[in-house]
Design a protein around this motif. Structure first.
Motif, short mmCIF file in Angstrom:
data_model
loop_
_atom_site.label_atom_id
_atom_site.label_comp_id
_atom_site.label_asym_id
_atom_site.label_seq_id
_atom_site.Cartn_x
_atom_site.Cartn_y
_atom_site.Cartn_z
N GLN A 165 0.76 -1.22 0.02
CA GLN A 165 0.02 -0.03 -0.05
C GLN A 165 1.16 1.23 -0.04
OE1 GLN A 165 -2.69 0.25 3.41
NE2 GLN A 165 -2.81 2.34 3.24
N HIS A 201 0.74 -8.21 -2.85
CA HIS A 201 0.06 -7.88 -4.26
C HIS A 201 -1.20 -7.09 -3.67
CE1 HIS A 201 1.89 -10.08 -7.70
NE2 HIS A 201 2.89 -9.96 -6.71
N ARG A 202 -1.80 -7.59 -2.51
CA ARG A 202 -3.09 -7.29 -2.30
C ARG A 202 -3.26 -5.85 -1.70
NH1 ARG A 202 -4.67 -9.87 2.81
NH2 ARG A 202 -4.62 -12.00 1.57
N ASP A 205 -2.79 -3.79 -4.85
CA ASP A 205 -4.19 -3.54 -5.62
C ASP A 205 -5.06 -2.77 -4.94
OD1 ASP A 205 -2.84 -5.01 -7.87
OD2 ASP A 205 -3.62 -6.89 -6.94
N ARG A 206 -5.19 -3.11 -3.69
CA ARG A 206 -6.15 -2.22 -3.04
C ARG A 206 -6.03 -0.45 -2.99
NH1 ARG A 206 -7.67 -6.02 2.41
NH2 ARG A 206 -8.78 -7.54 1.09
N ALA A 208 -4.15 0.85 -4.96
CA ALA A 208 -4.44 1.59 -6.37
C ALA A 208 -5.87 1.58 -6.51
CB ALA A 208 -3.68 0.53 -7.49
N ALA A 209 -6.70 0.64 -6.29
CA ALA A 209 -7.82 0.98 -6.33
C ALA A 209 -8.68 2.07 -5.65
CB ALA A 209 -8.82 -0.27 -6.01
N LYS A 214 -3.98 2.56 -12.04
CA LYS A 214 -4.03 1.40 -12.87
C LYS A 214 -2.67 0.49 -12.45
CE LYS A 214 -4.12 -0.29 -17.57
NZ LYS A 214 -3.63 0.29 -18.92
N VAL A 215 -2.88 -0.86 -12.44
CA VAL A 215 -1.64 -1.45 -11.95
C VAL A 215 -1.44 -2.58 -13.13
CG1 VAL A 215 -0.62 -3.13 -10.52
CG2 VAL A 215 -2.03 -1.25 -9.57
N HIS A 217 0.88 -5.72 -14.30
CA HIS A 217 1.82 -6.80 -13.57
C HIS A 217 2.79 -7.12 -14.39
CE1 HIS A 217 -0.61 -7.19 -9.74
NE2 HIS A 217 -1.55 -6.73 -10.40
#
Lengths: 341, 341
Positions: A165, A201-202, A205-206, A208-209, A214-215, A217
């Motif tokens: 994060q 990763h979580r 992604d969170r 970024a959301a 935008k992510v 990979h």
DNA sequence: TTGAAAGCGCTACCAA
DNA sequence: TTGGTAGCGCTTTCAA
């Protein structure tokens, strides 16, 4: 070698008094304490560990299960071990090594022989064969790493989700709209996919959301040409100034080299934030913005957790997951301050 | 937890018979052995280590003194430790850690408490404070590293002198007449000057004398500009194609980079041979001709030495210095095959 | 080939 | 505040 009996005779007290002077488990007059301590010093007395363990049913030893294949993280591993051993000594515990090549049976052995009072398990994987075993062991244990099923267990680990994060937030703050996450190398992913890799990763992604980023990979290549391809592909799909997050140490140097080869100037044409999953100290030389962990803190806390279990007879098998906060080292020069919009 | 008494009862034999089945110290009929073994299995019996140590006066544990400041060599250290622990288990010994921050007193403690039957001392320096202490300890010990005064001690170490010699011979063979030896970085020299650093230098100097080569000594810089200066200076003083020997891992990357920056092509304009003092395996990626050591071999041999002492009651405190042969990994492409004459 | 029993050196209970 | 003493679970001598 002198025994407590010898000390007792010299001090003119009973053997039990000597024992109580050592343990402090009952009040002793200042006078006799002095006599006993003098006698102990004079004889250079040291209590026999085996006899003590036999009588007290506690060995004052903690078993440390170390990973067998230390090819990854091998450097940081050493830091853990020595800090764990040092910290344990402060609470009067010694550390006995249990190698992974004995398998889970090694844990059963040292506990069964009553060689150790508790266990510290390093490098716990998501689906770790040792976990079901320690559940049935009659001694407390603390895990470094968080297995998938950890009900009733005590675990401690770096907070990879938060690390992910923070990486994203750092890049979002300077205006990036797309970030490329370079995965760990395949060997790591295979081994730890279900564990900290997933958590990192979580976190990415969170965050970024949440920030509307935008992510992308990218696979964790371990060759320079592979990395160059991955970077090129990321560039294509990025609008604005590209940004990379590279958690795997092995990939960090490669990434920097690949960017160089492609003529991109760090901190100007591109931003890079890396996560040092293992040791912050070790990779201080990387001129990148990093998010890492103080390995010493994990070590100290893991020892404290188990020592508490061992010394505090109340409050037994309680579940606990402690997450260690990552530390951010910002290097402005590696973050592009003026991304295009 | 079941005791040997429980086993005896279940098997219908005496407790001493159970003990002798375990130790094999006296003949047991096939029949009773079977009964005892079945009973042990049925009860999942494990002998109590404390009781055993008390009665037999041997703990079956070896103390391993690990260095406190593992910032140098930290990676390889880990390999040593796990191989030592694994090898010890093959002879039914466990490993207890003794951290250096307890100082030499830590060694006296674990021996005095009869926690350990013997000691392995890692990273022994030329003038090591632990050496006088272990001389007076009533248990055998084996040192990794060779202190200046080692009469009556058992030591094992990599053969740095031979390594230095081989480096020179390698370069002499392709025709070099002058070689530059880049020293270890200052921190290492300060700590180990009297030990392996000196031995490596001696090997270089002697082999050079024998082959009629000239040796230039460059300081072990740890900055790229310092390294470039050192290289430039070496070039001035070299006639023919220059050659470098860089034993310190930290300097190896720097040296290659400095040569690059000066426009020198490895294997064409210049030859480089490096010594990997610690772990061969770890630095496999270096595209240089290297001379290194198999860390596993040192570990295995050190354990074998002490186990022999521990189990063979004859042949006691004998002096022995074992040197482990370096292994050469030749990369032709990094040796200039046509030096000017 | 096996058993009985005396410790090994300490802790902790029971008394005083 | 202290002493006496019975184990803890194993090894090893002495006997059989």
């Amino acid at each position: 070698m002198p025994t407590s009996k010898d000390v007792a005779r010299l001090a003119g007290v009973s053997q039990s008094t000597v024992s109580y002077v050592m343990s402090g488990r009952r009040p002793i007059s200042e006078k006799t304490r002095k006599r006993v301590e003098d006698a102990m010093a004079q004889l250079a007395f040291q209590p026999n560990a085996g006899a003590r363990a036999l009588a007290s049913r506690r060995s004052q030893v903690i078993g440390l299960a170390i990973p067998f294949v230390p090819d990854l993280h091998r450097g940081s591993m050493m830091g853990f071990i020595s800090v764990i051993a040092t910290t344990a000594r402060q609470s009067d515990y010694d550390i006995l090594l249990v190698t992974d090549d004995e398998g889970p049976a090694g844990l059963e052995r040292v506990v069964g022989q009553q060689l150790v009072d508790g266990l510290i398990i390093m490098q716990v994987e998501g689906d770790d064969a040792r976990v079901p075993v320690i559940r049935n062991l009659p001694v407390p244990s603390v895990l470094i790493g968080i297995p998938d099923r950890h009900e009733g267990l005590q675990c401690i680990d770096a907070d990879f989700e938060l690390a992910g994060q923070l990486c994203v937030e750092e890049l979002a703050q300077v205006g990036h709209e797309t970030v490329t996450l370079v995965n760990w190398q395949d060997a790591v992913v295979r081994r730890h996919a279900m564990n900290y890799v997933k958590r990192f990763h979580r976190g990415v992604d969170r965050a970024a959301a949440a920030a509307g980023l935008k992510v992308l990979h990218a696979p964790g290549r371990i060759t320079i040409s592979g990395m160059e391809k991955a970077v090129a592909k990321a560039l294509e799909q990025t609008k604005g100034i590209p940004a990379f997050i590279a958690p795997d140490a092995a990939n960090q140097d490669l990434l920097v080299e690949a960017l160089n080869n492609l003529g991109l100037v760090l901190g100007k044409d591109v931003s890079v934030v890396v996560n040092c999953s293992d040791s912050l100290a070790e990779r201080q030389h990387i001129p990148l913005t990093t998010i890492g962990f103080e390995p010493d803190e994990v070590s100290r806390r893991v020892v404290n957790m188990i020592v508490r279990d061992l010394t505090d007879p109340t409050s037994r098998p309680h579940e606990a997951v402690e997450l260690v906060r990552p530390v951010l080292k910002r290097r402005k020069s590696t973050l592009s301050q003026r991304p295009k919009r």
